[in-house]
Design a protein around this motif. Sequence first.
Motif, PDB file in Angstrom:
ATOM      1  N   GLU A 147       1.347  10.824  -1.796  1.00  0.00           N
ATOM      2  CA  GLU A 147       1.963   9.496  -1.776  1.00  0.00           C
ATOM      3  C   GLU A 147       3.472   9.665  -1.596  1.00  0.00           C
ATOM      4  OE1 GLU A 147       1.019   6.883  -4.940  1.00  0.00           O
ATOM      5  OE2 GLU A 147      -1.136   7.279  -4.848  1.00  0.00           O
ATOM      6  N   ALA A 148       4.000   8.902  -0.674  1.00  0.00           N
ATOM      7  CA  ALA A 148       5.424   9.049  -0.336  1.00  0.00           C
ATOM      8  C   ALA A 148       6.335   8.693  -1.504  1.00  0.00           C
ATOM      9  CB  ALA A 148       5.760   8.186   0.878  1.00  0.00           C
ATOM     10  N   ASP A 149       5.933   7.716  -2.334  1.00  0.00           N
ATOM     11  CA  ASP A 149       6.842   7.272  -3.394  1.00  0.00           C
ATOM     12  C   ASP A 149       6.643   7.999  -4.714  1.00  0.00           C
ATOM     13  OD1 ASP A 149       4.348   6.229  -3.664  1.00  0.00           O
ATOM     14  OD2 ASP A 149       4.999   4.220  -4.290  1.00  0.00           O
ATOM     15  N   THR A 150       5.497   8.608  -4.946  1.00  0.00           N
ATOM     16  CA  THR A 150       5.243   9.280  -6.231  1.00  0.00           C
ATOM     17  C   THR A 150       5.085  10.791  -6.092  1.00  0.00           C
ATOM     18  OG1 THR A 150       2.830   9.060  -6.096  1.00  0.00           O
ATOM     19  CG2 THR A 150       4.071   7.223  -7.078  1.00  0.00           C
ATOM     20  N   GLY A 151       4.774  11.267  -4.912  1.00  0.00           N
ATOM     21  CA  GLY A 151       4.536  12.691  -4.706  1.00  0.00           C
ATOM     22  C   GLY A 151       3.170  13.155  -5.173  1.00  0.00           C
ATOM     23  N   LYS A 152       2.280  12.221  -5.546  1.00  0.00           N
ATOM     24  CA  LYS A 152       0.939  12.609  -6.004  1.00  0.00           C
ATOM     25  C   LYS A 152       0.099  13.119  -4.835  1.00  0.00           C
ATOM     26  CE  LYS A 152       0.543   9.412  -9.917  1.00  0.00           C
ATOM     27  NZ  LYS A 152      -0.238   8.283 -10.485  1.00  0.00           N
ATOM     28  N   VAL A 153      -0.535  14.247  -5.033  1.00  0.00           N
ATOM     29  CA  VAL A 153      -1.446  14.794  -4.016  1.00  0.00           C
ATOM     30  C   VAL A 153      -2.731  13.986  -4.026  1.00  0.00           C
ATOM     31  CG1 VAL A 153      -2.768  16.832  -3.316  1.00  0.00           C
ATOM     32  CG2 VAL A 153      -0.467  17.115  -4.237  1.00  0.00           C
ATOM     33  N   ARG A 154      -3.094  13.441  -2.856  1.00  0.00           N
ATOM     34  CA  ARG A 154      -4.282  12.589  -2.771  1.00  0.00           C
ATOM     35  C   ARG A 154      -5.379  13.187  -1.898  1.00  0.00           C
ATOM     36  NH1 ARG A 154      -4.244   9.469  -7.136  1.00  0.00           N
ATOM     37  NH2 ARG A 154      -2.516   7.961  -7.199  1.00  0.00           N
TER      38      ARG A 154
ATOM     39  N   MET B 250       0.830  -1.194   0.000  1.00  0.00           N
ATOM     40  CA  MET B 250       0.000   0.000   0.000  1.00  0.00           C
ATOM     41  C   MET B 250       0.868   1.249   0.000  1.00  0.00           C
ATOM     42  SD  MET B 250      -3.073  -0.850   2.668  1.00  0.00           S
ATOM     43  CE  MET B 250      -4.104  -2.297   2.477  1.00  0.00           C
ATOM     44  N   SER B 251       0.455   2.242  -0.795  1.00  0.00           N
ATOM     45  CA  SER B 251       1.214   3.477  -0.871  1.00  0.00           C
ATOM     46  C   SER B 251       0.950   4.313   0.374  1.00  0.00           C
ATOM     47  CB  SER B 251       0.811   4.256  -2.131  1.00  0.00           C
ATOM     48  OG  SER B 251       1.547   5.449  -2.218  1.00  0.00           O
ATOM     49  N   LYS B 252       2.020   4.636   1.074  1.00  0.00           N
ATOM     50  CA  LYS B 252       1.900   5.405   2.309  1.00  0.00           C
ATOM     51  C   LYS B 252       1.641   6.869   1.983  1.00  0.00           C
ATOM     52  CE  LYS B 252       4.485   6.565   6.507  1.00  0.00           C
ATOM     53  NZ  LYS B 252       5.785   6.443   7.213  1.00  0.00           N
ATOM     54  N   LEU B 253       0.775   7.493   2.798  1.00  0.00           N
ATOM     55  CA  LEU B 253       0.483   8.909   2.645  1.00  0.00           C
ATOM     56  C   LEU B 253       1.246   9.703   3.697  1.00  0.00           C
ATOM     57  CD1 LEU B 253      -3.396   8.791   2.065  1.00  0.00           C
ATOM     58  CD2 LEU B 253      -1.597   9.104   0.347  1.00  0.00           C
ATOM     59  N   VAL B 254       1.917  10.771   3.259  1.00  0.00           N
ATOM     60  CA  VAL B 254       2.677  11.612   4.182  1.00  0.00           C
ATOM     61  C   VAL B 254       2.256  13.060   3.961  1.00  0.00           C
ATOM     62  CG1 VAL B 254       4.629  10.042   4.284  1.00  0.00           C
ATOM     63  CG2 VAL B 254       4.598  11.870   2.572  1.00  0.00           C
ATOM     64  N   ARG B 255       2.546  13.890   4.962  1.00  0.00           N
ATOM     65  CA  ARG B 255       2.217  15.306   4.831  1.00  0.00           C
ATOM     66  C   ARG B 255       3.159  15.989   3.843  1.00  0.00           C
ATOM     67  NH1 ARG B 255       1.712  17.187  11.016  1.00  0.00           N
ATOM     68  NH2 ARG B 255       3.679  16.023  11.093  1.00  0.00           N
ATOM     69  N   LEU B 256       2.649  16.985   3.158  1.00  0.00           N
ATOM     70  CA  LEU B 256       3.394  17.623   2.084  1.00  0.00           C
ATOM     71  C   LEU B 256       4.698  18.237   2.588  1.00  0.00           C
ATOM     72  CD1 LEU B 256       3.575  18.531  -0.857  1.00  0.00           C
ATOM     73  CD2 LEU B 256       2.237  20.554  -0.264  1.00  0.00           C
ATOM     74  N   HIS B 257       4.658  18.900   3.725  1.00  0.00           N
ATOM     75  CA  HIS B 257       5.882  19.558   4.188  1.00  0.00           C
ATOM     76  C   HIS B 257       6.968  18.549   4.562  1.00  0.00           C
ATOM     77  CE1 HIS B 257       5.532  18.815   8.541  1.00  0.00           C
ATOM     78  NE2 HIS B 257       4.229  18.934   8.381  1.00  0.00           N
ATOM     79  N   ASP B 258       6.541  17.302   4.938  1.00  0.00           N
ATOM     80  CA  ASP B 258       7.545  16.265   5.238  1.00  0.00           C
ATOM     81  C   ASP B 258       8.289  15.849   3.971  1.00  0.00           C
ATOM     82  OD1 ASP B 258       6.903  16.282   7.910  1.00  0.00           O
ATOM     83  OD2 ASP B 258       5.427  14.672   7.741  1.00  0.00           O
ATOM     84  N   ILE B 259       7.531  15.662   2.881  1.00  0.00           N
ATOM     85  CA  ILE B 259       8.188  15.234   1.644  1.00  0.00           C
ATOM     86  C   ILE B 259       8.957  16.389   1.008  1.00  0.00           C
ATOM     87  CG2 ILE B 259       6.346  15.705  -0.035  1.00  0.00           C
ATOM     88  CD1 ILE B 259       6.914  12.911  -1.204  1.00  0.00           C
ATOM     89  N   GLU B 260       8.524  17.631   1.256  1.00  0.00           N
ATOM     90  CA  GLU B 260       9.286  18.784   0.774  1.00  0.00           C
ATOM     91  C   GLU B 260      10.655  18.837   1.442  1.00  0.00           C
ATOM     92  OE1 GLU B 260       6.142  22.335  -0.390  1.00  0.00           O
ATOM     93  OE2 GLU B 260       6.536  21.946   1.727  1.00  0.00           O
ATOM     94  N   ALA B 261      10.677  18.467   2.721  1.00  0.00           N
ATOM     95  CA  ALA B 261      11.925  18.545   3.467  1.00  0.00           C
ATOM     96  C   ALA B 261      12.881  17.400   3.138  1.00  0.00           C
ATOM     97  CB  ALA B 261      11.628  18.561   4.969  1.00  0.00           C
ATOM     98  N   ASN B 262      12.312  16.214   2.849  1.00  0.00           N
ATOM     99  CA  ASN B 262      13.169  15.035   2.714  1.00  0.00           C
ATOM    100  C   ASN B 262      13.290  14.492   1.291  1.00  0.00           C
ATOM    101  OD1 ASN B 262      13.579  14.935   5.597  1.00  0.00           O
ATOM    102  ND2 ASN B 262      11.508  14.115   5.771  1.00  0.00           N
ATOM    103  N   HIS B 263      12.226  14.598   0.496  1.00  0.00           N
ATOM    104  CA  HIS B 263      12.261  14.015  -0.857  1.00  0.00           C
ATOM    105  C   HIS B 263      11.589  14.960  -1.846  1.00  0.00           C
ATOM    106  CE1 HIS B 263      13.670  10.202   0.801  1.00  0.00           C
ATOM    107  NE2 HIS B 263      12.713  10.311   1.727  1.00  0.00           N
ATOM    108  N   ARG B 264      12.043  16.180  -1.898  1.00  0.00           N
ATOM    109  CA  ARG B 264      11.410  17.177  -2.761  1.00  0.00           C
ATOM    110  C   ARG B 264      11.491  16.800  -4.233  1.00  0.00           C
ATOM    111  NH1 ARG B 264      10.259  22.661  -1.850  1.00  0.00           N
ATOM    112  NH2 ARG B 264       9.929  23.828  -3.788  1.00  0.00           N
TER     113      ARG B 264
END
Length: 282
Positions: free
Chosen positions: A47-54, A1-15
Amino acid sequence: MSKLVRLHDIEANHREVLGEGYYNPIGSTAYGLGEEKIGKVQDVLVEADTGKVRYLVVDAGGWFFSKEVLVPAGLSRIVGDDVYFDSLTKDQVEAMEPYDPDYSYSYQEQFDKDRAFYAADTLPADSRLDLNETHYTAPNTLELLEERLTVNKDRIVSGVVSVGKHVVTEDRRVEVDLQEEHAHIERTAVDRPTDRRIGDDLGADTISVELEAERANVTKQTYVTEEISLGKTTETRTETILETIQREELNVDDLGNVVDKDGNIVTYDGITADEVRRARGL
């Protein structure tokens, strides 16, 4: 399952998975069904792996004292700096589970919950939705706004015209012919015998005649001599109104290059094609 993360978290770590110009409505004013203001967009789940806004995390403080809920990103519509959820009803938000920032959400799990929730008989019929994958794709349409002048006309009283009348007195001389009778004596010589003696009817035998005369009898009759009606005419005049309006234009130069607000060309050096495809979900 694709994990959902907050946008600012992925901006900081996997932009890098987000690419350039990704959808970020955090802080935007949120409107529900009927364009009723309900609160603000507090956060975004991707989505943590694709960056798609869900999902958009919406604070529905305008409908409830304090409640944050997850709304599928595809139900949103961007207008300037605002986000509209044209099918989001108060009944839906009231029945939704509150967003838990400490819970580890996954896209598939939440998608299955949503499909059951939005189609449930517990919701009023006009609040039910049949969700599919398109309801979880962030909008990629940008609406450009333009102000236009709307001129309304009001009717006002610009003046009052009153017409009255007054009485004028004047002397009028009228010539009238009047007749009157005057007595005159006619004497006729007669020569015939009579049995009466002179002096027998002295003082008893008289004759009289009534004398008539015409007298002026003046009366006054009122006549209508003129009729006055009060009307009005309409004249058209042109008035020039000067007002400043605004419009939004796309940040593209004459050659089709994407530019920033200062007119500088935006480049994407260092971004690979694979990264762009991943950011677009391809």
